[in-house]
Design a protein around this motif. Structure first.
Motif, PDB file in Angstrom:
ATOM      1  N   LEU A 167       0.837  -1.201   0.000  1.00  0.00           N
ATOM      2  CA  LEU A 167       0.000   0.000   0.000  1.00  0.00           C
ATOM      3  C   LEU A 167       0.875   1.255   0.000  1.00  0.00           C
ATOM      4  O   LEU A 167       0.591   2.232  -0.703  1.00  0.00           O
ATOM      5  N   VAL A 168       1.944   1.215   0.777  1.00  0.00           N
ATOM      6  CA  VAL A 168       2.810   2.392   0.881  1.00  0.00           C
ATOM      7  C   VAL A 168       3.518   2.647  -0.441  1.00  0.00           C
ATOM      8  O   VAL A 168       3.479   3.774  -0.967  1.00  0.00           O
ATOM      9  N   SER A 169       4.144   1.629  -1.012  1.00  0.00           N
ATOM     10  CA  SER A 169       4.883   1.888  -2.258  1.00  0.00           C
ATOM     11  C   SER A 169       3.930   2.299  -3.371  1.00  0.00           C
ATOM     12  O   SER A 169       4.250   3.188  -4.160  1.00  0.00           O
ATOM     13  N   ARG A 170       2.752   1.655  -3.427  1.00  0.00           N
ATOM     14  CA  ARG A 170       1.771   2.030  -4.452  1.00  0.00           C
ATOM     15  C   ARG A 170       1.324   3.478  -4.285  1.00  0.00           C
ATOM     16  O   ARG A 170       1.318   4.270  -5.229  1.00  0.00           O
ATOM     17  N   SER A 171       0.980   3.848  -3.041  1.00  0.00           N
ATOM     18  CA  SER A 171       0.494   5.210  -2.795  1.00  0.00           C
ATOM     19  C   SER A 171       1.570   6.236  -3.108  1.00  0.00           C
ATOM     20  O   SER A 171       1.289   7.279  -3.720  1.00  0.00           O
TER      21      SER A 171
ATOM     22  N   ASP B 258      14.685   9.803  11.789  1.00  0.00           N
ATOM     23  CA  ASP B 258      14.506   8.911  12.928  1.00  0.00           C
ATOM     24  C   ASP B 258      13.063   8.564  13.206  1.00  0.00           C
ATOM     25  O   ASP B 258      12.777   7.776  14.090  1.00  0.00           O
ATOM     26  N   ARG B 259      12.166   9.229  12.491  1.00  0.00           N
ATOM     27  CA  ARG B 259      10.778   9.147  12.920  1.00  0.00           C
ATOM     28  C   ARG B 259       9.978   8.134  12.106  1.00  0.00           C
ATOM     29  O   ARG B 259       9.985   8.161  10.878  1.00  0.00           O
ATOM     30  N   VAL B 260       9.280   7.253  12.824  1.00  0.00           N
ATOM     31  CA  VAL B 260       8.431   6.257  12.167  1.00  0.00           C
ATOM     32  C   VAL B 260       6.986   6.757  12.187  1.00  0.00           C
ATOM     33  O   VAL B 260       6.473   7.142  13.241  1.00  0.00           O
ATOM     34  N   PHE B 261       6.358   6.775  11.033  1.00  0.00           N
ATOM     35  CA  PHE B 261       4.916   7.061  10.961  1.00  0.00           C
ATOM     36  C   PHE B 261       4.213   5.712  10.805  1.00  0.00           C
ATOM     37  O   PHE B 261       4.251   5.116   9.737  1.00  0.00           O
ATOM     38  N   PRO B 262       3.591   5.227  11.903  1.00  0.00           N
ATOM     39  CA  PRO B 262       3.155   3.834  11.931  1.00  0.00           C
ATOM     40  C   PRO B 262       1.735   3.601  11.426  1.00  0.00           C
ATOM     41  O   PRO B 262       0.931   4.540  11.349  1.00  0.00           O
ATOM     42  N   ASN B 263       1.435   2.346  11.122  1.00  0.00           N
ATOM     43  CA  ASN B 263       0.083   1.853  10.812  1.00  0.00           C
ATOM     44  C   ASN B 263      -0.690   2.772   9.882  1.00  0.00           C
ATOM     45  O   ASN B 263      -1.776   3.251  10.203  1.00  0.00           O
ATOM     46  N   LEU B 264      -0.132   3.031   8.720  1.00  0.00           N
ATOM     47  CA  LEU B 264      -0.690   4.046   7.821  1.00  0.00           C
ATOM     48  C   LEU B 264      -1.850   3.529   6.969  1.00  0.00           C
ATOM     49  O   LEU B 264      -1.870   2.371   6.552  1.00  0.00           O
ATOM     50  N   THR B 265      -2.791   4.420   6.699  1.00  0.00           N
ATOM     51  CA  THR B 265      -3.824   4.161   5.702  1.00  0.00           C
ATOM     52  C   THR B 265      -3.479   5.015   4.483  1.00  0.00           C
ATOM     53  O   THR B 265      -2.619   5.912   4.569  1.00  0.00           O
TER      54      THR B 265
ATOM     55  N   SER C   1      -1.209  10.265   2.106  1.00  0.00           N
ATOM     56  CA  SER C   1      -1.237  11.517   1.335  1.00  0.00           C
ATOM     57  C   SER C   1      -1.209  12.726   2.269  1.00  0.00           C
ATOM     58  O   SER C   1      -0.616  13.750   1.940  1.00  0.00           O
ATOM     59  N   GLN C   2      -1.810  12.577   3.456  1.00  0.00           N
ATOM     60  CA  GLN C   2      -1.724  13.653   4.444  1.00  0.00           C
ATOM     61  C   GLN C   2      -0.277  13.914   4.842  1.00  0.00           C
ATOM     62  O   GLN C   2       0.172  15.063   4.909  1.00  0.00           O
ATOM     63  N   LEU C   3       0.452  12.829   5.065  1.00  0.00           N
ATOM     64  CA  LEU C   3       1.851  12.960   5.472  1.00  0.00           C
ATOM     65  C   LEU C   3       2.655  13.712   4.410  1.00  0.00           C
ATOM     66  O   LEU C   3       3.446  14.606   4.727  1.00  0.00           O
ATOM     67  N   ILE C   4       2.410  13.368   3.149  1.00  0.00           N
ATOM     68  CA  ILE C   4       3.147  14.037   2.074  1.00  0.00           C
ATOM     69  C   ILE C   4       2.808  15.537   2.048  1.00  0.00           C
ATOM     70  O   ILE C   4       3.705  16.378   1.969  1.00  0.00           O
ATOM     71  N   SER C   5       1.518  15.857   2.174  1.00  0.00           N
ATOM     72  CA  SER C   5       1.198  17.299   2.159  1.00  0.00           C
ATOM     73  C   SER C   5       1.778  18.000   3.377  1.00  0.00           C
ATOM     74  O   SER C   5       2.244  19.130   3.273  1.00  0.00           O
ATOM     75  N   ASP C   6       1.754  17.323   4.516  1.00  0.00           N
ATOM     76  CA  ASP C   6       2.329  17.942   5.719  1.00  0.00           C
ATOM     77  C   ASP C   6       3.823  18.188   5.565  1.00  0.00           C
ATOM     78  O   ASP C   6       4.339  19.246   5.934  1.00  0.00           O
ATOM     79  N   LEU C   7       4.506  17.196   5.008  1.00  0.00           N
ATOM     80  CA  LEU C   7       5.945  17.371   4.814  1.00  0.00           C
ATOM     81  C   LEU C   7       6.191  18.515   3.843  1.00  0.00           C
ATOM     82  O   LEU C   7       7.049  19.371   4.055  1.00  0.00           O
TER      83      LEU C   7
END
Ligand SMILES: Cc1cc2nc3c(=O)[nH]c(=O)nc-3n(C[C@H](O)[C@H](O)[C@H](O)COP(=O)(O)O)c2cc1C
Ligand code: SF4
Lengths: 162, 432
Positions: A93-97, A136-143, A148-154
């Motif tokens: 899911l992560v690589s596809r997204s 160092d930071r892990v963003f866990p158990n992603l949907t 996509s939220q993480l990408i916009s936040d970054l």
């Protein structure tokens, strides 16, 4: 490594008493301190000189150890897990997204220089997959939405520490 | 006195507000092992270790007592103590948990080793990926130094001088192999050395050296404090103590658990205290034990098996690093093993040809099975390739590539069979 001054480089090297035994520590610390995430040639030469070893020796280390890079990386390097425990626990899911959102393949930098994603063999976060690790930071158990939220936040600079 | 079902390695987890604080560590039994050991006869220490039947927790399960004895009788003024915190086996995160939650326990274990072997210098070689943990360890070392548990004349004993350095790894699985790890500490590329000589004779900077895993060191103070026999009673006669296991994959409660060796595997998978059963609603199919280099077991054949070194061995399985990767019946063994083969092809250090080339050939064959394009004869080529790589590789990496593959072949032959197109002609030409 444009963001690190000679003085800062010296500080990192001196932290380890310019001891050739500490080459790995020095290389890893320098790379982490840089915003472009790699050891450039000027720095490799500088370290070699300070430690009294050859430049070849430094490049031998950089090419052997997967974490060390000899090319400029993106502003944010997103690490995903390649290994079996994660692969079968939702990692695709992560690589596809990421491919869809960023429009690049693994190991390619986005045109704006902001992102690159690549697989690593294990981040010790197998119980939190699917995850993305940035520095160092892990963003866990992603949907998919969280990715996509993480990408916009970054992109919006909401994680200045990363 | 410790009893079964009592946490020993994780006893202080979450009880230390600051896990690097020496004072609270000491209030909860910390440094009691070191204080006791300096009153003991050193040979008695080795006897206690033998009694404990502590088997190395890094994966190879070599008896720690035996390893310590070898080093003890090695003649040299300089000996080094090295802690392997490289934790490279995918599906393993127990060393990280120990470093995060109780770093001083590891440091105490290493300091006990420092005392026993009159060593002045220890090293912790830690995974590059664990940057947060580097800081944690550095802080713990600083605090231990301030409290004079490291440095000069430790515990006021003249000449008991010992300190520990941290060396960062940088993302090479093979550096977990102990001789590769020593090369890496010396500031070289981390390729394994040819053994013998053993590291207890010729190790770091060619001096006798002890290499043990993080969890092995964390167990040392427990053994000294409680005695070898009490420690053994926490597990079984063939392997004492508790084991940190890392449950991942398709179980409900993924995570880290401390279990007594000898706990029924069924409990670990299904009881609510541990795995809690399948997370997907589908039946669990197979388990990969001890990391990528470990063997695979079929869940339905393991109903009566205990999680102990002896019982697992009797079933051609191992404890290894403590990884327990559980897969449900949606996962084909071929798909799974292809990912495993990718890992080895990626991590082979390239020093020996059979491993460098063989891991690639194994991956190609797995991909061929995956596409269902295998032809008669491919299975034989696959098995021969696995045997070659196992027998001709110099280090544990190449030697263990075949372990999971052979268990997959043995347990699920029908999945390989359907990957072969029997209509095509038999291969006449042998490719090697
Ligand atoms: C390829 C390879 C990788 C290894 N990785 C690790 C590791 O990450 N951590 C570890 O403790 N042992 C690892 N080992 C086992 C070590 O070589 C060694 O047996 C162990 O550190 C000894 O400590 P122990 O006896 O306390 O387990 C690895 C071995 C091989 C062959
Ligand atoms: S077996 Fe593989 S990993 Fe080990 S030394 Fe040989 S090439 Fe390197």
């Amino acid at each position: 490594m444009a963001n690190i001054t000679i003085k800062e480089k010296n500080e990192i090297i001196d932290r380890y008493h310019a001891n050739p035994e500490q080459t790995l520590n020095i290389l890893v610390d320098l790379q982490y301190a840089s915003t472009d995430g790699y050891i450039d040639q000027a720095t490799a030469q500088f370290i070699a000189k300070r430690l009294g070893v050859t430049e070849t020796r430094i490049y031998e280390m950089i090419s052997f150890y997967a974490i060390l890079k000899e090319e400029s990386q993106a502003r944010y390097v997103l690490k995903i897990c390649n290994s079996a425990p994660c692969h079968f626990s939702g990692e695709p899911l992560v690589s596809r997204s990421l491919k869809e959102i960023l429009g690049v393949n693994e190991n390619e930098i986005t045109d704006d220089g902001m992102f690159l994603y690549h697989g690593i063999p294990c981040a010790g976060a197998c119980f939190q997959s699917p995850f993305i690790k940035v520095k160092d930071r892990v963003f866990p158990n992603l949907t998919a939405e969280q990715i996509s939220q993480l990408i916009s936040d970054l992109r919006a600079g909401r994680y200045p520490a990363l | 006195m410790v009893v079964r079902n009592q946490a020993v390695l994780t006893a202080r987890f979450n009880k230390l507000q600051d896990p690097t604080d020496v004072e609270t560590f000491c209030q909860l039994g910390g440094y009691a092992g070191l204080r006791k050991v300096v009153e003991m006869n050193k040979v008695d220490v080795l006897d206690e270790l033998d009694q404990s039947v502590l088997l190395g927790r890094g994966g190879a399960a070599y008896p720690v007592g035996k390893k310590w004895r070898n080093l003890f009788y090695a003649e040299s003024d300089t000996k080094y103590i090295v802690c392997n915190a490289d934790e490279g086996e995918p599906g393993t995160f127990k060393d990280m948990a120990l470093i995060a939650n109780d770093p001083l326990a590891i440091i105490e274990g290493m300091t006990i080793a420092g005392y026993v072997f009159n060593s002045q210098q220890g090293y912790i070689y830690i995974r590059g990926e664990y940057r947060n943990m580097h800081r944690r360890l550095r802080q713990a070392l600083t605090n231990a130094r301030k409290a004079n548990f490291l440095g000069e004349n430790i515990l006021g004993i003249p000449g008991f001088n010992y300190d520990i350095k941290i060396i960062s790894g940088a993302g090479a699985y093979v550096c977990g192999e102990s001789s590769a790890l020593l090369n890496s500490i010396e500031g070289k590329t981390g390729r394994p050395r040819v053994k013998p000589p053993h590291l207890a004779e010729v190790g770091l900077y060619l001096k006798p050296t002890l290499v043990n895993n993080v969890e092995s060191y964390a167990n040392i103070p427990v053994i000294i404090r409680e005695g070898g026999a009490a420690f053994r009673a926490l597990g079984t006669d063939k392997g004492g103590g508790t084991k940190l296991v890392c449950l991942t994959g398709h179980v409900k409660n993924r995570g880290l658990y401390e279990v007594n060796l000898g706990t029924p595997l069924h409990d670990i998978l299904y009881s609510e205290k541990y795995g809690g059963g399948s997370s997907t609603g589908r039946p669990l199919k197979f388990i990969h034990f001890g990391g990528q280099s470990g063997p695979i077991g079929a869940v339905e054949q393991l109903d009566d098996v205990a999680y102990s070194y002896d019982d697992l061995r009797a079933n051609e399985l191992t404890v290894g690093s403590g990884a327990i990767v559980v897969m449900d019946d949606s996962v084909s063994i071929i798909d799974y093993l292809t990912v495993v083969a990718e890992f080895f092809a990626h991590e082979s250090c390239g020093k020996c040809t059979p491993c460098r080339i063989g891991t690639m050939r194994i991956l190609e064959l797995m991909e061929k099975f995956q596409r269902k394009e295998a032809i008669p004869g491919d299975l034989e080529i696959f098995e021969t390739m696995l045997t070659h790589v196992t027998e001709l590789s110099a280090c544990g990496l190449g030697q263990s590539v075949s372990v999971s593959m052979f268990s997959g072949l043995r347990l699920f032959p029908e999945e390989f069979e359907v990957a072969i197109n029997r209509q095509t002609a038999d291969q006449k030409e042998v490719i090697w």
